[in-house]
Structures are given as C-alpha cells and as structure tokens.
Motif scaffolding. Structure first.
Motif, PDB file in Angstrom:
ATOM      1  N   GLY A 146      47.782  39.041  45.011  1.00 45.88           N
ATOM      2  CA  GLY A 146      46.931  38.183  45.840  1.00 45.88           C
ATOM      3  C   GLY A 146      45.499  38.066  45.371  1.00 45.88           C
ATOM      4  N   GLU A 147      44.822  39.201  45.126  1.00 43.39           N
ATOM      5  CA  GLU A 147      43.420  39.159  44.716  1.00 43.39           C
ATOM      6  C   GLU A 147      43.248  38.578  43.321  1.00 43.39           C
ATOM      7  OE1 GLU A 147      41.848  43.181  45.306  1.00 43.39           O
ATOM      8  OE2 GLU A 147      40.588  42.322  46.874  1.00 43.39           O
ATOM      9  N   THR A 148      44.203  38.861  42.450  1.00 40.24           N
ATOM     10  CA  THR A 148      44.152  38.328  41.080  1.00 40.24           C
ATOM     11  C   THR A 148      44.248  36.808  41.103  1.00 40.24           C
ATOM     12  OG1 THR A 148      45.322  40.328  40.405  1.00 40.24           O
ATOM     13  CG2 THR A 148      45.128  38.580  38.766  1.00 40.24           C
ATOM     14  N   VAL A 149      45.189  36.289  41.865  1.00 40.61           N
ATOM     15  CA  VAL A 149      45.356  34.840  41.978  1.00 40.61           C
ATOM     16  C   VAL A 149      44.133  34.213  42.633  1.00 40.61           C
ATOM     17  CG1 VAL A 149      46.783  32.990  42.945  1.00 40.61           C
ATOM     18  CG2 VAL A 149      47.878  35.052  42.040  1.00 40.61           C
ATOM     19  N   ALA A 150      43.566  34.894  43.634  1.00 43.23           N
ATOM     20  CA  ALA A 150      42.344  34.398  44.291  1.00 43.23           C
ATOM     21  C   ALA A 150      41.198  34.288  43.288  1.00 43.23           C
ATOM     22  CB  ALA A 150      41.950  35.330  45.436  1.00 43.23           C
ATOM     23  N   ALA A 151      41.094  35.270  42.396  1.00 46.56           N
ATOM     24  CA  ALA A 151      40.033  35.245  41.384  1.00 46.56           C
ATOM     25  C   ALA A 151      40.247  34.099  40.401  1.00 46.56           C
ATOM     26  CB  ALA A 151      39.998  36.581  40.633  1.00 46.56           C
ATOM     27  N   ILE A 152      41.493  33.912  39.963  1.00 47.69           N
ATOM     28  CA  ILE A 152      41.804  32.829  39.016  1.00 47.69           C
ATOM     29  C   ILE A 152      41.504  31.475  39.657  1.00 47.69           C
ATOM     30  CG2 ILE A 152      43.651  31.683  37.717  1.00 47.69           C
ATOM     31  CD1 ILE A 152      44.966  34.483  37.476  1.00 47.69           C
ATOM     32  N   ASN A 153      41.842  31.332  40.935  1.00 46.62           N
ATOM     33  CA  ASN A 153      41.532  30.097  41.662  1.00 46.62           C
ATOM     34  C   ASN A 153      40.030  29.894  41.806  1.00 46.62           C
ATOM     35  OD1 ASN A 153      44.012  28.782  42.287  1.00 46.62           O
ATOM     36  ND2 ASN A 153      44.489  30.374  43.769  1.00 46.62           N
ATOM     37  N   LYS A 154      39.317  30.984  42.088  1.00 48.18           N
ATOM     38  CA  LYS A 154      37.858  30.900  42.269  1.00 48.18           C
ATOM     39  C   LYS A 154      37.183  30.355  41.020  1.00 48.18           C
ATOM     40  CE  LYS A 154      33.729  33.529  43.489  1.00 48.18           C
ATOM     41  NZ  LYS A 154      33.168  34.788  44.014  1.00 48.18           N
ATOM     42  N   PHE A 155      37.669  30.794  39.870  1.00 47.11           N
ATOM     43  CA  PHE A 155      37.062  30.365  38.613  1.00 47.11           C
ATOM     44  C   PHE A 155      37.789  29.181  37.979  1.00 47.11           C
ATOM     45  CE2 PHE A 155      36.092  35.026  38.915  1.00 47.11           C
ATOM     46  CZ  PHE A 155      34.774  34.849  39.327  1.00 47.11           C
ATOM     47  N   LYS A 156      38.680  28.563  38.785  1.00 45.58           N
ATOM     48  CA  LYS A 156      39.349  27.305  38.427  1.00 45.58           C
ATOM     49  C   LYS A 156      40.073  27.366  37.075  1.00 45.58           C
ATOM     50  CE  LYS A 156      36.241  24.419  41.182  1.00 45.58           C
ATOM     51  NZ  LYS A 156      35.660  25.516  41.971  1.00 45.58           N
ATOM     52  N   LYS A 157      40.883  28.419  36.910  1.00 44.17           N
ATOM     53  CA  LYS A 157      41.616  28.596  35.645  1.00 44.17           C
ATOM     54  C   LYS A 157      43.127  28.725  35.869  1.00 44.17           C
ATOM     55  CE  LYS A 157      38.066  28.687  32.822  1.00 44.17           C
ATOM     56  NZ  LYS A 157      37.896  27.706  31.732  1.00 44.17           N
ATOM     57  N   ILE A 158      43.606  28.265  37.009  1.00 44.96           N
ATOM     58  CA  ILE A 158      45.010  28.453  37.371  1.00 44.96           C
ATOM     59  C   ILE A 158      45.949  27.786  36.351  1.00 44.96           C
ATOM     60  CG2 ILE A 158      45.378  26.420  38.857  1.00 44.96           C
ATOM     61  CD1 ILE A 158      46.348  29.945  39.940  1.00 44.96           C
ATOM     62  N   ASP A 159      45.492  26.698  35.713  1.00 48.03           N
ATOM     63  CA  ASP A 159      46.338  25.996  34.742  1.00 48.03           C
ATOM     64  C   ASP A 159      46.193  26.537  33.320  1.00 48.03           C
ATOM     65  OD1 ASP A 159      47.332  24.249  36.692  1.00 48.03           O
ATOM     66  OD2 ASP A 159      45.593  22.928  36.496  1.00 48.03           O
ATOM     67  N   SER A 160      45.319  27.534  33.151  1.00 49.69           N
ATOM     68  CA  SER A 160      45.057  28.062  31.810  1.00 49.69           C
ATOM     69  C   SER A 160      45.905  29.281  31.471  1.00 49.69           C
ATOM     70  CB  SER A 160      43.569  28.422  31.670  1.00 49.69           C
ATOM     71  OG  SER A 160      42.763  27.289  31.911  1.00 49.69           O
ATOM     72  N   PHE A 161      46.666  29.786  32.443  1.00 49.60           N
ATOM     73  CA  PHE A 161      47.577  30.897  32.208  1.00 49.60           C
ATOM     74  C   PHE A 161      48.979  30.347  31.974  1.00 49.60           C
ATOM     75  CE2 PHE A 161      44.001  33.057  33.826  1.00 49.60           C
ATOM     76  CZ  PHE A 161      44.146  34.422  33.634  1.00 49.60           C
ATOM     77  N   THR A 162      49.780  31.075  31.190  1.00 42.79           N
ATOM     78  CA  THR A 162      51.151  30.633  30.980  1.00 42.79           C
ATOM     79  C   THR A 162      51.908  30.596  32.292  1.00 42.79           C
ATOM     80  OG1 THR A 162      51.095  31.762  28.836  1.00 42.79           O
ATOM     81  CG2 THR A 162      53.240  30.988  29.607  1.00 42.79           C
ATOM     82  N   PHE A 163      51.714  31.658  33.104  1.00 40.44           N
ATOM     83  CA  PHE A 163      52.402  31.714  34.399  1.00 40.44           C
ATOM     84  C   PHE A 163      51.596  32.548  35.380  1.00 40.44           C
ATOM     85  CE2 PHE A 163      55.513  33.129  37.535  1.00 40.44           C
ATOM     86  CZ  PHE A 163      56.143  31.926  37.826  1.00 40.44           C
ATOM     87  N   VAL A 164      51.454  32.036  36.599  1.00 39.25           N
ATOM     88  CA  VAL A 164      50.808  32.776  37.681  1.00 39.25           C
ATOM     89  C   VAL A 164      51.839  32.982  38.774  1.00 39.25           C
ATOM     90  CG1 VAL A 164      48.960  32.780  39.398  1.00 39.25           C
ATOM     91  CG2 VAL A 164      48.529  31.837  37.125  1.00 39.25           C
ATOM     92  N   SER A 165      52.143  34.227  39.078  1.00 37.22           N
ATOM     93  CA  SER A 165      53.203  34.552  40.033  1.00 37.22           C
ATOM     94  C   SER A 165      52.768  34.264  41.468  1.00 37.22           C
ATOM     95  CB  SER A 165      53.581  36.032  39.902  1.00 37.22           C
ATOM     96  OG  SER A 165      54.543  36.382  40.878  1.00 37.22           O
ATOM     97  N   THR A 166      53.724  33.791  42.265  1.00 31.90           N
ATOM     98  CA  THR A 166      53.465  33.535  43.687  1.00 31.90           C
ATOM     99  C   THR A 166      53.664  34.794  44.528  1.00 31.90           C
ATOM    100  OG1 THR A 166      55.782  32.956  44.067  1.00 31.90           O
ATOM    101  CG2 THR A 166      54.278  31.162  43.465  1.00 31.90           C
ATOM    102  N   ALA A 167      54.185  35.845  43.918  1.00 34.47           N
ATOM    103  CA  ALA A 167      54.625  37.019  44.679  1.00 34.47           C
ATOM    104  C   ALA A 167      53.608  38.159  44.655  1.00 34.47           C
ATOM    105  CB  ALA A 167      55.961  37.519  44.132  1.00 34.47           C
ATOM    106  N   GLY A 168      53.740  39.042  45.635  1.00 34.61           N
ATOM    107  CA  GLY A 168      52.933  40.252  45.702  1.00 34.61           C
ATOM    108  C   GLY A 168      53.805  41.465  45.497  1.00 34.61           C
ATOM    109  N   GLY A 169      54.440  41.912  46.603  1.00 32.23           N
ATOM    110  CA  GLY A 169      55.283  43.104  46.563  1.00 32.23           C
ATOM    111  C   GLY A 169      56.451  42.984  45.602  1.00 32.23           C
ATOM    112  N   ALA A 170      57.104  41.811  45.583  1.00 30.17           N
ATOM    113  CA  ALA A 170      58.252  41.609  44.696  1.00 30.17           C
ATOM    114  C   ALA A 170      57.822  41.654  43.233  1.00 30.17           C
ATOM    115  CB  ALA A 170      58.930  40.273  45.002  1.00 30.17           C
ATOM    116  N   PHE A 171      56.671  41.081  42.946  1.00 32.55           N
ATOM    117  CA  PHE A 171      56.096  41.082  41.599  1.00 32.55           C
ATOM    118  C   PHE A 171      55.887  42.520  41.120  1.00 32.55           C
ATOM    119  CE2 PHE A 171      52.089  41.110  39.077  1.00 32.55           C
ATOM    120  CZ  PHE A 171      52.425  40.243  38.037  1.00 32.55           C
ATOM    121  N   LEU A 172      55.289  43.347  41.969  1.00 33.07           N
ATOM    122  CA  LEU A 172      55.005  44.738  41.607  1.00 33.07           C
ATOM    123  C   LEU A 172      56.284  45.556  41.468  1.00 33.07           C
ATOM    124  CD1 LEU A 172      51.870  45.377  43.873  1.00 33.07           C
ATOM    125  CD2 LEU A 172      51.933  44.740  41.460  1.00 33.07           C
ATOM    126  N   GLU A 173      57.229  45.351  42.386  1.00 31.57           N
ATOM    127  CA  GLU A 173      58.478  46.120  42.324  1.00 31.57           C
ATOM    128  C   GLU A 173      59.293  45.756  41.086  1.00 31.57           C
ATOM    129  OE1 GLU A 173      60.890  46.620  45.787  1.00 31.57           O
ATOM    130  OE2 GLU A 173      59.161  46.924  47.113  1.00 31.57           O
TER     131      GLU A 173
END
Length: 279
Positions: free
Chosen positions: A235-262
């Motif tokens: 969540g916080e990582t995605v919020a930071a990427i959105n804040k600095f308007k770079k969401i399209d500059s990563f190959t993939f940004v995950s929508t998940a939190g707990g599932a991503f970590l597990e």
C-alpha cells in the motif's frame, strides 16, 4: 465477510454462492491468501477460472521468484522486521542484493551497534537480525542498510543529514541520506530485476521524501532506459509511486498487500491452489 459462512469457508454457504452463476472467475489476487468461501470453497461447486489481472500478478511474481534474470535486487522497508523476516529468508536464497530501509533499517542499525535515538524500532530482535545476516552470508546475498540518514527531533521538522554513527538520543531517523541513496543507485544500476516493497522514510512530509522519491526515479529510469524487470507492491509503496506520478514507469505494480507478501514468502495461496485444482 459479514456472513459467518464466508470466513469459515462453509460448504453450504459456498454452494449458495455457486448457485448464483454458471462460472466463477477470480480476478482478486489481493484476496487470494484467504481460505474463504468466495475464494476457495466456491471453486468446488462451479467451473472456476483465472481472471486477467490475477494472471498478470502471478506471471510478474513468477519472474521475480522463479524465472529470475540476475542480478536481482530486493528493496524492502516497513516498520517491523518481524513481519518481513520470512520474505527476506526466502528471497535471500535467490537474490543477489537485499537493501533494507525504513523502520526495519533502524532495527538493523540498533542491533549492529549504531545509536538510533528515538527512531521507530523493534526491540529484542537480536536473533532475527543475526538470522538475516547468517542466511545472506550462506547464500552469498549482500545485505545493505543505511550509512547516513536525515534526522529530526519530530516528524514535523525540517531534517538534517547525519552519519548513523552521530545520531543523538533526542533525534529520530526519518529518511535515508545522500550517501545511502548513492549506494542504492549503484546497486540498482547493476541489476536486471528489481523488487520494491516499503518506502525509505516518512515521505508524507516533503522534508523526508527524498530517499523514497529517488528510489522511484532510479527504478523507473532504469526500467525505461534499460528495460529491466521492475515490480513494486504494498500500500505505502504504491502510494509513493502514485505521489511521484511514476505508476506507468514500472514493469508491474501489484494491487495486493497481504497476498503479495505471502507469495514472496513462498506460501501456496489458497485462492491460487483452489483454481489450480479446478482447472
């Protein structure tokens, strides 16, 4: 989840859900770490399939965990080492570099002899820190954590740069410093795959956002220019990427939190397991 049958993965409730349609499509990777009726149970009573988004998530995470193009680097932050120890231990066996930032870095610093003042930190983590250092040494994975930091007496302050050896008792670490940023940049520039989870500091205050912003910039530029494979999540990582308007500059940004970590811990997610059995 207001229905009691959902979280208990109740058979009757699962059957009721399955009676509402002809096929079931799970497109919620972010819920797939839950063994619930609408994720797991329903697949036993109706033809069930992967959605497009969940397929993208799994393919991206497979490239990070099992189809890796090395050198590969993990940048991991967050407030607690105890919640991320399983990820570090799992990925240290496969990764070349693990960079620890945020509150987790404070815990590393404290338990390796540095003073961290009144910074956010987990106590009694000597064994976890020792475990991280031992497993990284065993698998030849380099562990990096800050050598300098931006400190202040409170989170509303302006901040000043200090070596981690010079932090006073009334100061707190709120961001990584320029020397640490330089080291991170050098590691990322030598990587072909990068996974990022967790900001470098208290980026909500512009005075402590430089570390996180620089990580966003370095990864996004490397992705665009050199076509490295970059994945970010949490969540916080995605919020930071959105804040600095770079969401399209990563190959993939995950929508998940707990599932991503597990998934990164190496766990077999119930939602994925259920779909695999059904196919």
């Amino acid at each position: 989840r207001f229905n009691h049958g959902e979280e208990t993965n109740d058979i009757d409730f699962s059957k009721k859900l399955s009676s509402l349609g002809d096929i079931y499509v799970n497109d919620a990777f972010s819920c797939s770490h839950r063994s619930h009726s609408s994720i797991d149970g329903i697949t036993k009573h109706i033809p069930s399939y992967y959605g497009l988004q969940i397929t993208q998530e799994i393919l991206a995470l497979k490239k990070i965990t099992s189809e890796i193009i090395k050198p590969v680097t993990l940048i991991i932050g967050g407030s607690k080492i105890s919640t991320k120890i399983n990820i570090i231990n799992n990925l240290a066996k496969k990764f070349n570099n693990i960079i620890i930032v945020g509150g987790m870095a404070n815990t590393m610093l404290k338990h390796t002899g540095s003073k961290i003042g009144k910074s956010i930190c987990e106590n009694n983590c000597e064994s976890l820190v020792k475990e991280i250092l031992n497993i990284s040494k065993k698998f030849n994975c380099k562990i990096t954590y800050p050598i300098d930091a931006i400190v202040s007496k409170n989170i509303e302050g302006t901040g000043k740069n200090k070596s981690v050896k010079d932090i006073k008792d009334d100061e707190m670490i709120l961001d990584i410093g320029p020397k640490t940023i330089y080291i991170i940049k050098k590691i990322i520039n030598e990587s072909n795959t990068v996974l990022w989870n967790g900001p470098a500091g208290y980026f909500e205050n512009p005075n402590f956002q430089r570390g996180t912003k620089e990580i966003v910039e370095i990864i996004s530029q490397k992705t665009i220019n050199d076509k490295i494979f970059s994945v970010a999540g949490g969540g916080e990582t995605v919020a930071a990427i959105n804040k600095f308007k770079k969401i399209d500059s990563f190959t993939f940004v995950s929508t998940a939190g707990g599932a991503f970590l597990e998934y990164l811990e190496g766990k077999n997610l119930p939602g994925i397991k259920a779909l695999n059995h059904n196919v």
